[in-house]
Design an enzyme around this catalytic site. Structure first.
Site, mmCIF file in Angstrom:
data_model
loop_
_atom_site.group_PDB
_atom_site.id
_atom_site.type_symbol
_atom_site.label_atom_id
_atom_site.label_comp_id
_atom_site.label_asym_id
_atom_site.label_seq_id
_atom_site.Cartn_x
_atom_site.Cartn_y
_atom_site.Cartn_z
ATOM 1 N N GLY A 105 4.733 -10.871 -0.048
ATOM 2 C CA GLY A 105 3.694 -10.352 0.850
ATOM 3 C C GLY A 105 3.090 -9.016 0.441
ATOM 4 N N PHE A 106 2.949 -8.122 1.425
ATOM 5 C CA PHE A 106 2.281 -6.828 1.198
ATOM 6 C C PHE A 106 2.970 -6.026 0.081
ATOM 7 C CE2 PHE A 106 1.171 -6.423 6.057
ATOM 8 C CZ PHE A 106 0.409 -7.566 5.978
ATOM 9 N N SER A 156 1.761 -2.201 12.733
ATOM 10 C CA SER A 156 1.060 -3.467 13.028
ATOM 11 C C SER A 156 0.163 -3.260 14.241
ATOM 12 C CB SER A 156 2.102 -4.549 13.352
ATOM 13 O OG SER A 156 1.491 -5.683 13.928
ATOM 14 N N TYR A 184 9.353 -7.118 18.727
ATOM 15 C CA TYR A 184 8.612 -6.880 17.477
ATOM 16 C C TYR A 184 7.553 -5.801 17.699
ATOM 17 C CZ TYR A 184 5.656 -7.328 13.414
ATOM 18 O OH TYR A 184 4.922 -7.027 12.283
ATOM 19 N N PRO A 195 -1.931 -3.366 10.290
ATOM 20 C CA PRO A 195 -2.695 -4.590 10.048
ATOM 21 C C PRO A 195 -2.551 -5.581 11.197
ATOM 22 C CG PRO A 195 -1.079 -4.146 8.291
ATOM 23 C CD PRO A 195 -0.703 -3.329 9.483
ATOM 24 N N GLY A 196 -3.581 -6.392 11.355
ATOM 25 C CA GLY A 196 -3.465 -7.567 12.232
ATOM 26 C C GLY A 196 -2.993 -8.749 11.396
HETATM 27 P P1 NDP Z 1 6.721 -11.050 4.148
HETATM 28 O O1 NDP Z 1 7.692 -11.863 4.942
HETATM 29 O O2 NDP Z 1 5.830 -11.748 3.192
HETATM 30 O O3 NDP Z 1 7.487 -9.872 3.379
HETATM 31 C C1 NDP Z 1 8.454 -9.101 4.042
HETATM 32 C C2 NDP Z 1 9.254 -8.310 3.028
HETATM 33 O O4 NDP Z 1 10.236 -7.546 3.735
HETATM 34 C C3 NDP Z 1 9.965 -9.174 2.027
HETATM 35 O O5 NDP Z 1 9.840 -8.623 0.735
HETATM 36 C C4 NDP Z 1 11.410 -9.131 2.476
HETATM 37 O O6 NDP Z 1 12.261 -9.222 1.341
HETATM 38 C C5 NDP Z 1 11.490 -7.723 3.082
HETATM 39 N N1 NDP Z 1 12.605 -7.565 3.996
HETATM 40 C C6 NDP Z 1 12.825 -8.184 5.173
HETATM 41 N N2 NDP Z 1 14.008 -7.800 5.692
HETATM 42 C C7 NDP Z 1 14.529 -6.897 4.817
HETATM 43 C C8 NDP Z 1 15.724 -6.142 4.778
HETATM 44 N N3 NDP Z 1 16.654 -6.217 5.758
HETATM 45 N N4 NDP Z 1 15.944 -5.314 3.739
HETATM 46 C C9 NDP Z 1 15.032 -5.212 2.746
HETATM 47 N N5 NDP Z 1 13.893 -5.913 2.708
HETATM 48 C C10 NDP Z 1 13.643 -6.748 3.735
HETATM 49 O O7 NDP Z 1 5.852 -10.273 5.248
HETATM 50 P P2 NDP Z 1 4.637 -9.241 5.116
HETATM 51 O O8 NDP Z 1 4.394 -8.864 3.717
HETATM 52 O O9 NDP Z 1 3.535 -9.795 5.906
HETATM 53 O O10 NDP Z 1 5.256 -8.029 5.939
HETATM 54 C C11 NDP Z 1 5.408 -6.732 5.412
HETATM 55 C C12 NDP Z 1 5.363 -5.745 6.550
HETATM 56 O O11 NDP Z 1 4.100 -5.838 7.185
HETATM 57 C C13 NDP Z 1 6.389 -5.991 7.648
HETATM 58 O O12 NDP Z 1 6.868 -4.742 8.089
HETATM 59 C C14 NDP Z 1 5.580 -6.676 8.750
HETATM 60 O O13 NDP Z 1 6.135 -6.455 10.009
HETATM 61 C C15 NDP Z 1 4.257 -5.971 8.586
HETATM 62 N N6 NDP Z 1 3.075 -6.653 9.097
HETATM 63 C C16 NDP Z 1 2.780 -7.944 8.751
HETATM 64 C C17 NDP Z 1 1.631 -8.538 9.237
HETATM 65 C C18 NDP Z 1 1.298 -9.963 8.952
HETATM 66 O O14 NDP Z 1 0.549 -10.579 9.746
HETATM 67 N N7 NDP Z 1 1.752 -10.541 7.860
HETATM 68 C C19 NDP Z 1 0.679 -7.793 10.060
HETATM 69 C C20 NDP Z 1 1.101 -6.461 10.371
HETATM 70 C C21 NDP Z 1 2.233 -5.916 9.881
HETATM 71 P P3 NDP Z 1 13.662 -9.980 1.287
HETATM 72 O O15 NDP Z 1 13.581 -11.147 2.204
HETATM 73 O O16 NDP Z 1 13.786 -10.357 -0.171
HETATM 74 O O17 NDP Z 1 14.647 -8.944 1.693
HETATM 75 C C1 8X3 Z 2 2.002 -8.988 12.506
HETATM 76 C C2 8X3 Z 2 0.760 -9.249 13.272
HETATM 77 O O1 8X3 Z 2 -0.183 -10.250 15.407
HETATM 78 O O2 8X3 Z 2 1.594 -11.461 14.310
HETATM 79 O O3 8X3 Z 2 2.453 -7.685 12.698
HETATM 80 O O4 8X3 Z 2 2.081 -9.454 15.498
HETATM 81 S S1 8X3 Z 2 1.093 -10.142 14.682
#
Ligand code: NDP
Ligand code: 8X3
Length: 254
Positions: free
Chosen positions: A14-15, A139, A152, A182-183
């Protein structure tokens, strides 16, 4: 942007992975961390032609492991310029009276406590060098409520307010703090939230053009590349296909 040492949590997908690609330019040193080692090894192989890449399998919930990882960084990676606090997750969308308490614990431990540990342990070096930048991924869920957002959203509200409070504590230093909100963005996020139910995960984005991980990486790149006297406090961004709903009003049946 070059010559920076950048520590990314949650870099395996992801990000975080998109930001690793964006920052993998010559002269940068990347510290990529996540629990899963295989995607980190793949990233290291892909990106090492552009940047120096150090990978660490790390669960941010494990305070001692975070401390050990930071204390045992190779010399060349010690002076961290940018900490991208990105690791995080949502679990479930059930109403508060039905959720699995373990899911709430996991979100608090990861999104709040993991972010706290990384920040607390990396910040002293930034303050002593009088330079650095902490970027926290919050978020829209931290600013706007929705059914099932319960803990969350609460964890992301923490991230937003913690970011502002950090700015107060760092007043008078050249250490910057930015919070990105981000949304809806299509990553592994919904597969994790719905525990591997691909159909449910896909339905979140169906018929929309959600944000992408690259959109967030570009935002982070822009925030970091501002002149050192510019602190971008908060950025909220959404897909054009997402906005707000009206207040929900419960009406008794007539
Ligand atoms: P992904 O699920 O694609 O990526 C999440 C990442 O977090 C992975 O690399 C995962 O790696 C890591 N992670 C999760 N738990 C742990 C842990 N205990 N220790 C270390 N690493 C961890 O999601 P996104 O890229 O979308 O999310 C990234 C961030 O953005 C998060 O904080 C999420 O809440 C936030 N966000 C996401 C949005 C969305 O709609 N996608 C919108 C707004 C915010 P691994 O599993 O290998 O540990
Ligand atoms: C992730 C965006 O709308 O699923 O933070 O909560 S939402």
């Amino acid at each position: 942007m070059s010559g920076k040492t950048i520590f990314i949590t949650g870099a395996s997908a992801g990000f975080g992975a998109a930001c690793a690609h964006t920052f993998a330019t010559e002269g940068n040193r990347l510290i990529l961390t996540a629990r899963r080692i295989d995607p980190l090894l793949r990233l290291q192989a892909e990106l090492s032609t552009g940047a120096e890449v150090h990978i660490i399998p790390l669960d941010v919930r494990d305070r001692e492991a975070v401390q050990g990882a930071i204390e045992s960084l190779p010399e060349r990676f010690r002076d961290i310029d940018v900490l991208l606090n990105n690791a995080g997750l949502a679990l479930g969308l059930e109403p508060a009276h039905q959720v699995d308490l373990d899911d709430w614990d996991t979100m608090v431990d990861t999104n709040i406590k993991g972010l706290m540990y990384c920040t607390r342990l990396i910040l002293p070096g930034m303050v002593s060098r009088n330079r650095g930048h902490i970027i926290n991924i919050s978020s829209t869920a931290g600013a706007w409520p929705y059914p099932g957002g319960n803990v969350y959203g609460g964890t992301k509200a923490f991230v937003t307010q913690f970011s502002r409070n950090l700015r107060c504590d760092l007043h008078g230093t050249r250490v910057r703090v930015s919070c990105i909100q981000p949304g809806m963005a299509e990553t592994e996020f919904s597969q994790v939230r719905f525990k591997g139910n691909d159909e449910q995960a896909a339905s979140v984005y169906q018929g929309t053009e959600p944000l992408t991980a690259e959109d967030i990486a570009e935002t982070v790149r822009w925030v970091v590349s501002q002149p050192s006297h510019v602190n971008v406090n908060t950025i909220e961004l959404m897909s054009i296909d997402q906005s707000w709903g009206p207040f929900a009003i419960h009406r008794e049946q007539q």
